[in-house]
Design a protein around this motif. Structure first.
Motif, PDB file in Angstrom:
ATOM      1  N   MET A 100       0.906  -1.142  -0.120  1.00 40.94           N
ATOM      2  CA  MET A 100       0.007  -0.060  -0.164  1.00 40.94           C
ATOM      3  C   MET A 100       0.967   1.090  -0.005  1.00 40.94           C
ATOM      4  SD  MET A 100      -3.525  -1.005   0.236  1.00 40.94           S
ATOM      5  CE  MET A 100      -4.040  -2.534   0.876  1.00 40.94           C
ATOM      6  N   ASN A 101       0.555   2.263  -0.717  1.00 37.53           N
ATOM      7  CA  ASN A 101       0.993   3.497  -0.414  1.00 37.53           C
ATOM      8  C   ASN A 101       0.424   4.288   0.858  1.00 37.53           C
ATOM      9  OD1 ASN A 101       2.276   4.216  -3.190  1.00 37.53           O
ATOM     10  ND2 ASN A 101       0.144   3.740  -3.804  1.00 37.53           N
ATOM     11  N   GLU A 102       1.059   5.417   1.190  1.00 31.85           N
ATOM     12  CA  GLU A 102       0.652   5.857   2.686  1.00 31.85           C
ATOM     13  C   GLU A 102      -0.640   6.389   2.590  1.00 31.85           C
ATOM     14  OE1 GLU A 102       2.470   6.023   5.339  1.00 31.85           O
ATOM     15  OE2 GLU A 102       4.013   4.659   4.353  1.00 31.85           O
ATOM     16  N   ASP A 103      -1.188   6.570   1.511  1.00 32.99           N
ATOM     17  CA  ASP A 103      -2.645   7.043   1.589  1.00 32.99           C
ATOM     18  C   ASP A 103      -3.860   5.620   1.313  1.00 32.99           C
ATOM     19  OD1 ASP A 103      -2.415   6.086  -1.266  1.00 32.99           O
ATOM     20  OD2 ASP A 103      -3.166   8.021  -1.991  1.00 32.99           O
ATOM     21  N   LEU A 104      -3.066   4.652   1.476  1.00 31.45           N
ATOM     22  CA  LEU A 104      -3.705   3.186   1.506  1.00 31.45           C
ATOM     23  C   LEU A 104      -4.225   2.911   0.392  1.00 31.45           C
ATOM     24  CD1 LEU A 104      -5.582   3.531   4.934  1.00 31.45           C
ATOM     25  CD2 LEU A 104      -3.612   2.422   4.548  1.00 31.45           C
ATOM     26  N   SER A 105      -3.807   3.619  -1.006  1.00 37.86           N
ATOM     27  CA  SER A 105      -4.112   3.000  -2.125  1.00 37.86           C
ATOM     28  C   SER A 105      -3.206   1.852  -2.452  1.00 37.86           C
ATOM     29  CB  SER A 105      -4.092   4.206  -3.249  1.00 37.86           C
ATOM     30  OG  SER A 105      -2.619   4.624  -3.280  1.00 37.86           O
ATOM     31  N   VAL A 106      -3.566   0.921  -3.351  1.00 37.24           N
ATOM     32  CA  VAL A 106      -2.554  -0.041  -3.790  1.00 37.24           C
ATOM     33  C   VAL A 106      -1.303   0.410  -4.441  1.00 37.24           C
ATOM     34  CG1 VAL A 106      -2.506  -2.563  -5.158  1.00 37.24           C
ATOM     35  CG2 VAL A 106      -4.693  -1.760  -3.912  1.00 37.24           C
ATOM     36  N   ASN A 107      -0.280   0.076  -3.733  1.00 37.86           N
ATOM     37  CA  ASN A 107       1.068   0.500  -4.544  1.00 37.86           C
ATOM     38  C   ASN A 107       1.397  -0.765  -5.815  1.00 37.86           C
ATOM     39  OD1 ASN A 107       3.820   1.242  -5.154  1.00 37.86           O
ATOM     40  ND2 ASN A 107       4.103   1.663  -3.300  1.00 37.86           N
ATOM     41  N   TYR A 108       1.051  -0.340  -6.801  1.00 38.86           N
ATOM     42  CA  TYR A 108       1.293  -1.322  -8.129  1.00 38.86           C
ATOM     43  C   TYR A 108       2.914  -1.358  -8.454  1.00 38.86           C
ATOM     44  CZ  TYR A 108      -3.808  -1.975  -8.291  1.00 38.86           C
ATOM     45  OH  TYR A 108      -5.017  -2.108  -7.999  1.00 38.86           O
ATOM     46  N   ASN A 109       3.499  -0.506  -8.237  1.00 36.38           N
ATOM     47  CA  ASN A 109       5.043  -0.271  -8.579  1.00 36.38           C
ATOM     48  C   ASN A 109       5.561  -1.224  -7.605  1.00 36.38           C
ATOM     49  OD1 ASN A 109       4.682   1.704 -10.902  1.00 36.38           O
ATOM     50  ND2 ASN A 109       5.081   3.188  -9.405  1.00 36.38           N
ATOM     51  N   LYS A 110       5.379  -1.061  -6.395  1.00 39.91           N
ATOM     52  CA  LYS A 110       5.764  -1.880  -5.457  1.00 39.91           C
ATOM     53  C   LYS A 110       5.232  -3.511  -5.513  1.00 39.91           C
ATOM     54  CE  LYS A 110       8.146  -0.952  -2.549  1.00 39.91           C
ATOM     55  NZ  LYS A 110       9.731  -0.778  -2.176  1.00 39.91           N
ATOM     56  N   LEU A 111       4.249  -3.494  -6.042  1.00 38.86           N
ATOM     57  CA  LEU A 111       3.815  -4.964  -6.253  1.00 38.86           C
ATOM     58  C   LEU A 111       4.566  -5.573  -7.189  1.00 38.86           C
ATOM     59  CD1 LEU A 111       1.758  -7.296  -6.183  1.00 38.86           C
ATOM     60  CD2 LEU A 111       0.258  -6.179  -7.813  1.00 38.86           C
ATOM     61  N   GLU A 112       4.975  -4.971  -8.377  1.00 41.55           N
ATOM     62  CA  GLU A 112       5.913  -5.583  -9.451  1.00 41.55           C
ATOM     63  C   GLU A 112       7.461  -5.901  -8.861  1.00 41.55           C
ATOM     64  OE1 GLU A 112       7.513  -4.814 -14.017  1.00 41.55           O
ATOM     65  OE2 GLU A 112       6.355  -3.240 -12.799  1.00 41.55           O
ATOM     66  N   GLU A 113       7.820  -5.041  -8.002  1.00 41.27           N
ATOM     67  CA  GLU A 113       9.245  -5.133  -7.502  1.00 41.27           C
ATOM     68  C   GLU A 113       9.138  -6.357  -6.437  1.00 41.27           C
ATOM     69  OE1 GLU A 113      11.535  -2.647  -4.086  1.00 41.27           O
ATOM     70  OE2 GLU A 113      10.891  -1.459  -5.584  1.00 41.27           O
ATOM     71  N   ILE A 114       8.078  -6.455  -5.508  1.00 43.28           N
ATOM     72  CA  ILE A 114       8.180  -7.478  -4.647  1.00 43.28           C
ATOM     73  C   ILE A 114       7.924  -8.909  -5.447  1.00 43.28           C
ATOM     74  CG2 ILE A 114       7.626  -6.325  -2.732  1.00 43.28           C
ATOM     75  CD1 ILE A 114       4.804  -7.420  -2.560  1.00 43.28           C
ATOM     76  N   LEU A 115       7.198  -8.970  -6.462  1.00 44.00           N
ATOM     77  CA  LEU A 115       7.079 -10.138  -7.102  1.00 44.00           C
ATOM     78  C   LEU A 115       8.532 -10.451  -7.900  1.00 44.00           C
ATOM     79  CD1 LEU A 115       3.638  -9.490  -9.074  1.00 44.00           C
ATOM     80  CD2 LEU A 115       4.082 -11.441  -7.621  1.00 44.00           C
ATOM     81  N   GLU A 116       9.191  -9.700  -8.525  1.00 43.07           N
ATOM     82  CA  GLU A 116      10.339  -9.734  -8.882  1.00 43.07           C
ATOM     83  C   GLU A 116      11.553 -10.522  -7.892  1.00 43.07           C
ATOM     84  OE1 GLU A 116      10.872 -10.147 -12.020  1.00 43.07           O
ATOM     85  OE2 GLU A 116       9.385  -8.971 -12.878  1.00 43.07           O
ATOM     86  N   GLU A 117      11.225 -10.019  -6.792  1.00 42.55           N
ATOM     87  CA  GLU A 117      11.985 -10.577  -5.748  1.00 42.55           C
ATOM     88  C   GLU A 117      11.588 -12.041  -5.364  1.00 42.55           C
ATOM     89  OE1 GLU A 117      11.656  -7.630  -2.343  1.00 42.55           O
ATOM     90  OE2 GLU A 117      12.854  -6.402  -3.222  1.00 42.55           O
TER      91      GLU A 117
END
Length: 293
Positions: free
Chosen positions: A15-32
């Motif tokens: 999540m972003n700080e405003d509680l919206s879904v953080n799709y950029n971070k989703l891609e990052e953790i999927l790659e990890e």
């Protein structure tokens, strides 16, 4: 053939700080996760805060996960609901997006009878033509999917192929495997992975994998390879971290743990709250001792 064998990560939803879904971070953790050897991605389960995602977010996270992974490893979509019709619609959408299978939790709050469970799961499975994994977690849903019920479904509905067993009841797990030995059973508890694999489970759908993907994969691989001594040693070594990933309700601790690792997966949506400082300090100590912080 099983959708996957080994360690499937029950992935958090960043999540972003405003509680919206953080799709950029989703891609990052999927790659990890893929780089770390994880054997499958489970999207929008309990750990993914599915219960507080909107319908649009829930489906969008599943779709983006499938698109990012792009068939490199299997993606299993969490599509369960206590409404059969809602679960059917989620499952149809996941199939359309290209999910390799769906994970369907037993209906919560309305607490169906065993006959109701049979009709619920059968209706969902018959609406799609991809594999279905049942999710048995009575501590959250208030109802246990009994071994006879699981066996009936696996033996009579072609695409119901597995169960995520999170009841903690080994006697029932053994009975299930006796009644339908062809079932793909996955541990739903990170502290019971090797024990369940020793009686025939195919792996785990794991919270631990969010913070220790390589270790969880290697533990399952050792068990699958028949090296029970290595697997047992790895299970014991991970125990303190596992215990501290559940001192508060999941996914509060695992998001705290990932943020401690610098992954910045953000806050949680209410009614989930930030991990208590005292608990976080003990978690951090366990993570350092385990070598993941």
């Amino acid at each position: 053939m099983a959708i996957f064998e080994g360690a499937g990560v029950a992935l958090v939803t960043p999540m972003n700080e405003d509680l919206s879904v953080n799709y950029n971070k989703l891609e990052e953790i999927l790659e990890e996760q893929i780089a770390g050897g994880t054997d499958a991605i489970i999207s929008c389960g309990t750990t993914g805060e599915a219960s507080t995602l909107t319908v649009e977010e829930h489906l969008d996270v599943i779709k983006k996960t499938i698109d990012i992974v792009n068939k490199r490893i299997p993606v299993v979509a969490g599509t369960g609901s206590n409404s059969t019709e809602t679960a059917i619609e989620f499952s149809k959408e996941a199939k359309k997006y290209g999910a390799d299978g769906v994970l369907v939790v037993s209906p919560y709050y309305n607490k169906a009878t065993q006959n109701g469970l049979i009709k619920h799961f059968s209706s969902i499975a018959q609406a799609i033509d991809i594999p279905v994994i049942l999710y048995n977690i009575p501590g959250r849903t208030g109802v246990n999917i009994e071994p006879d019920t699981i066996a009936y479904l696996v033996n009579n509905v072609e695409n119901i192929v597995g169960v995520k067993e999170a009841s903690g009841n080994f006697s029932n797990a053994i009975k299930t495997l006796r009644l339908c030995p062809q079932i793909d059973m996955y541990s739903g508890n990170d502290d019971q992975v090797v024990a369940l694999m020793s009686i025939g489970a195919k792996g785990v759908i794991s919270v631990l994998s969010n913070v220790a993907p390589r270790q969880t994969h290697e533990m399952c691989k050792a068990a699958l390879d028949g090296d029970i001594f290595k697997a047992r040693k790895m299970q014991i070594e991970a125990l303190d971290v596992i215990i501290n990933l559940f001192t508060e309700v999941n996914p509060i601790p695992v998001k705290a743990a990932m943020n401690l690792q610098g992954k910045n997966v953000g806050p949680l949506r209410l009614p989930l709250t930030q991990m208590e400082k005292a608990h976080e300090e003990v978690l951090a100590k366990a993570m350092k001792e385990y070598g993941i912080l």
